[in-house]
Design a protein around this motif. Structure first.
Motif, PDB file in Angstrom:
ATOM      1  N   SER A  13      -1.017  -3.303  16.151  1.00  0.00           N
ATOM      2  CA  SER A  13      -0.624  -3.753  14.801  1.00  0.00           C
ATOM      3  C   SER A  13      -1.727  -3.543  13.814  1.00  0.00           C
ATOM      4  N   LEU A  14      -1.432  -3.269  12.444  1.00  0.00           N
ATOM      5  CA  LEU A  14      -2.341  -3.085  11.248  1.00  0.00           C
ATOM      6  C   LEU A  14      -3.225  -4.577  11.196  1.00  0.00           C
ATOM      7  N   LEU A  15      -2.765  -5.688  11.662  1.00  0.00           N
ATOM      8  CA  LEU A  15      -3.627  -6.679  11.381  1.00  0.00           C
ATOM      9  C   LEU A  15      -4.694  -6.758  12.554  1.00  0.00           C
ATOM     10  N   GLU A  74      -4.166  10.268  11.211  1.00  0.00           N
ATOM     11  CA  GLU A  74      -3.159  10.659  10.082  1.00  0.00           C
ATOM     12  C   GLU A  74      -2.807   9.514   9.155  1.00  0.00           C
ATOM     13  N   GLU A  75      -2.611   8.509   9.569  1.00  0.00           N
ATOM     14  CA  GLU A  75      -2.430   7.307   8.370  1.00  0.00           C
ATOM     15  C   GLU A  75      -3.474   6.970   7.371  1.00  0.00           C
ATOM     16  N   GLN A  76      -4.924   7.319   7.895  1.00  0.00           N
ATOM     17  CA  GLN A  76      -5.822   7.278   6.945  1.00  0.00           C
ATOM     18  C   GLN A  76      -5.944   8.464   5.864  1.00  0.00           C
ATOM     19  N   LYS A  77      -5.693   9.486   6.316  1.00  0.00           N
ATOM     20  CA  LYS A  77      -5.472  10.644   5.368  1.00  0.00           C
ATOM     21  C   LYS A  77      -4.352  10.674   4.381  1.00  0.00           C
ATOM     22  N   ILE A  78      -3.169   9.748   4.948  1.00  0.00           N
ATOM     23  CA  ILE A  78      -2.265   9.497   3.919  1.00  0.00           C
ATOM     24  C   ILE A  78      -2.762   8.458   3.046  1.00  0.00           C
ATOM     25  N   SER A  79      -3.346   7.373   3.219  1.00  0.00           N
ATOM     26  CA  SER A  79      -3.832   6.393   2.374  1.00  0.00           C
ATOM     27  C   SER A  79      -4.883   7.127   1.388  1.00  0.00           C
ATOM     28  N   HIS A  80      -5.512   8.019   1.792  1.00  0.00           N
ATOM     29  CA  HIS A  80      -6.554   8.764   0.906  1.00  0.00           C
ATOM     30  C   HIS A  80      -5.808   9.685  -0.257  1.00  0.00           C
ATOM     31  N   ASP A  81      -4.946  10.392   0.483  1.00  0.00           N
ATOM     32  CA  ASP A  81      -3.879  11.213  -0.479  1.00  0.00           C
ATOM     33  C   ASP A  81      -3.240  10.322  -1.491  1.00  0.00           C
ATOM     34  N   LEU A  82      -2.817   9.099  -1.304  1.00  0.00           N
ATOM     35  CA  LEU A  82      -2.106   8.306  -2.017  1.00  0.00           C
ATOM     36  C   LEU A  82      -2.845   7.778  -3.170  1.00  0.00           C
ATOM     37  N   PHE A  83      -4.182   7.749  -2.862  1.00  0.00           N
ATOM     38  CA  PHE A  83      -5.238   7.078  -3.819  1.00  0.00           C
ATOM     39  C   PHE A  83      -5.389   8.121  -4.827  1.00  0.00           C
ATOM     40  N   VAL A  84      -5.637   9.645  -4.201  1.00  0.00           N
ATOM     41  CA  VAL A  84      -5.933  10.667  -5.129  1.00  0.00           C
ATOM     42  C   VAL A  84      -4.798  11.039  -5.906  1.00  0.00           C
ATOM     43  N   ARG A  85      -3.663  10.898  -5.422  1.00  0.00           N
ATOM     44  CA  ARG A  85      -2.557  10.892  -6.361  1.00  0.00           C
ATOM     45  C   ARG A  85      -2.184  10.226  -7.369  1.00  0.00           C
ATOM     46  N   TYR A 125       2.842   0.006   3.135  1.00  0.00           N
ATOM     47  CA  TYR A 125       3.410   1.410   2.940  1.00  0.00           C
ATOM     48  C   TYR A 125       3.350   2.000   4.643  1.00  0.00           C
ATOM     49  N   ILE A 126       2.283   2.241   5.169  1.00  0.00           N
ATOM     50  CA  ILE A 126       2.087   2.568   6.393  1.00  0.00           C
ATOM     51  C   ILE A 126       2.906   2.108   7.423  1.00  0.00           C
ATOM     52  N   ASP A 127       2.823   0.618   7.177  1.00  0.00           N
ATOM     53  CA  ASP A 127       3.860  -0.014   8.353  1.00  0.00           C
ATOM     54  C   ASP A 127       5.186   0.535   8.099  1.00  0.00           C
ATOM     55  N   GLY A 128       5.690   0.398   6.955  1.00  0.00           N
ATOM     56  CA  GLY A 128       6.980   0.631   6.486  1.00  0.00           C
ATOM     57  C   GLY A 128       7.480   2.200   7.073  1.00  0.00           C
ATOM     58  N   ARG A 129       6.452   3.159   7.003  1.00  0.00           N
ATOM     59  CA  ARG A 129       6.656   4.399   7.364  1.00  0.00           C
ATOM     60  C   ARG A 129       6.821   4.644   8.779  1.00  0.00           C
TER      61      ARG A 129
END
Length: 436
Positions: free
Chosen positions: A254-256, A263-274, A422-426
């Motif tokens: 759980s993310l809690l 992979e999810e940390q990279k997605i988070s960073h990509d979201l921030f950059v975009r 977002y990550i949890d929804g994915r």
């Protein structure tokens, strides 16, 4: 013998399985006009509700002071007093007679004449409790003594809906049995079908994890062990063990509790950059890409009072009532997001964290937390509001996967909290689309 033959048919009829669990795709069966069940009876959901209340020693009608059940505590059996049961022992079914009841049609009908799926969720939750009653056998309990047990829903596992659209003027059948047992918990598989012509067609199947509690719901109570009667039941039981392990893995990841994986940390960073302006370092300066929407702009909230009408046999809010309202607000959220009428594909990982008092207020908050092509992942959070203090605590979290007729706008997080959603929804969408 009819029950045994039914189970053999159910086990062999469908090749698309949960691990170790064969789920019935279709019952090719002629049905009589009096809704004859395969075991020769014709019980309706209202009848089994009355039977459960009678078995528990509860009275009909509302009483602000629930009937005490402490006197039943000495009748709770010990584990060694409970004989083993097989899956076929707990198999049962019931009918929602929509074809003959106009009042039921009014309660179940949705826009365009379809059945309100939220109403069916209510029925499935109640029916799962009825299956628990069928599994439990206490030889030493005097027949005049009410059942010294309470059954509560712990969680609802993955529910996948077929392409069949149920209508509000045809009978619906619920069938199910125990598929796994722990010391005080039971996994129940429930099938939902509707009569079309002379054939029952599958609407969905669901897995409920139920807890057995003592008479006044203060501690766990033992249940009969489950001994498979044949190879098919052995396979189902093994699947139940696999699902138990999966639930443990979900809790530990759980993310809690733990950070997102690489992979999810990279997605988070990509979201921030975009979504961050490169020509300005202004704090919280974000940009929204084309054909995208901020997650914070997608939520809808509904606050309601609960009433004695919504109570269960133990004077707390019925879990099915929560599931119905959460489903219906999620559908509204999905509709407003895509501007069309999406189809509910999957419900997964409904968790029941806190009981809800009948006097409480309920706040349902639905969010679009992830999108992919024409799929919309909704998270609905149910909070209990104490009227006198205004304090809030989360009771339930629900996850729904909808499929829109066309591609939808991308939803994007703006805060770290939303990024975790977002990550949890994915994760939930990947699980929903997984073919098992």
């Amino acid at each position: 013998m009819a029950t045994l033959n039914y189970l053999k048919t159910a086990f062999m009829a469908n090749k698309q399985l949960l691990p170790g669990l064969r789920v019935l795709q279709k019952f090719p069966r002629k049905c009589s006009s009096n809704f004859e069940r395969l075991d020769g009876t014709n019980e309706t959901m209202s009848e089994i509700k009355f039977k459960m209340m009678k078995s528990l020693g509860l009275d009909c009608g509302y009483n602000p002071h629930p009937k005490p059940r402490e006197h039943l505590l000495p009748y709770e059996p010990k584990m060694e007093d409970l004989p083993p049961r097989s899956m076929q022992n707990s198999f049962t079914s019931a009918i929602i007679p929509l074809s003959v009841s106009k009042s039921l049609q009014d309660r179940y009908v949705a826009t365009l004449g379809h059945v309100r799926l939220g109403r069916l969720m209510e029925d499935m939750d109640l029916f799962a409790v009825w299956v628990c009653h069928q599994h439990l056998k206490i030889p030493k309990l005097d027949p005049s003594v009410p059942l010294p047990y309470t059954f509560v829903t712990i969680l609802v596992d993955k529910i996948t809906f077929t392409d069949f659209t149920p209508h509000a003027n045809q009978d619906i059948r619920l069938s199910g049995h125990v598929s796994w047992v722990g010391r005080s918990s039971m996994e129940i598989v429930v099938w939902l079908e509707q009569l079309e012509g002379d054939t029952y067609k599958k609407i969905t199947r669901a897995l409920f994890l139920m807890a057995a509690r003592n008479a006044n719901n203060t501690k766990s109570a033992p249940v009969n062990p489950l001994i498979p009667a044949n190879e098919n039941e052995k396979m189902i039981l093994a699947g139940g063990e696999q699902r138990k392990e999966r639930r443990k893995q979900l809790q530990s990841s759980s993310l809690l509790k733990v950070e997102p994986n690489a992979e999810e940390q990279k997605i988070s960073h990509d979201l921030f950059v975009r979504t961050t302006r490169t020509d300005s370092m202004e704090l919280n300066s974000r940009i929204l890409p084309n054909n995208a929407r901020w997650m914070g702009d997608t939520s809808i909230v509904s606050t309601m009072a609960s009433f004695p009408e919504n109570r269960n046999a133990h004077n707390t809010v019925f879990g099915g009532f929560l599931m119905r309202n959460a489903l219906e607000i999620s559908w509204v959220c999905a509709c407003l997001y895509c501007g069309e009428r999406p189809k509910l594909e999957t419900i997964c990982d409904i968790s029941f964290q806190k009981p809800v008092n009948v006097s409480s207020f309920l706040k349902m908050n639905a969010h679009v937390v992830y999108t992919q092509d024409n799929y919309i992942q909704i998270m609905t959070v149910a909070d209990i509001i104490e009227p006198s203090s205004g304090n809030q605590v989360t009771s339930n979290i629900f996850y729904y996967t909808y499929k829109a007729p066309s591609k939808v706008a991308e939803v994007l997080p703006r805060t770290y909290d939303e990024t975790l959603w977002y990550i949890d929804g994915r994760r939930k969408l990947k699980y929903a689309l997984k073919t098992e």
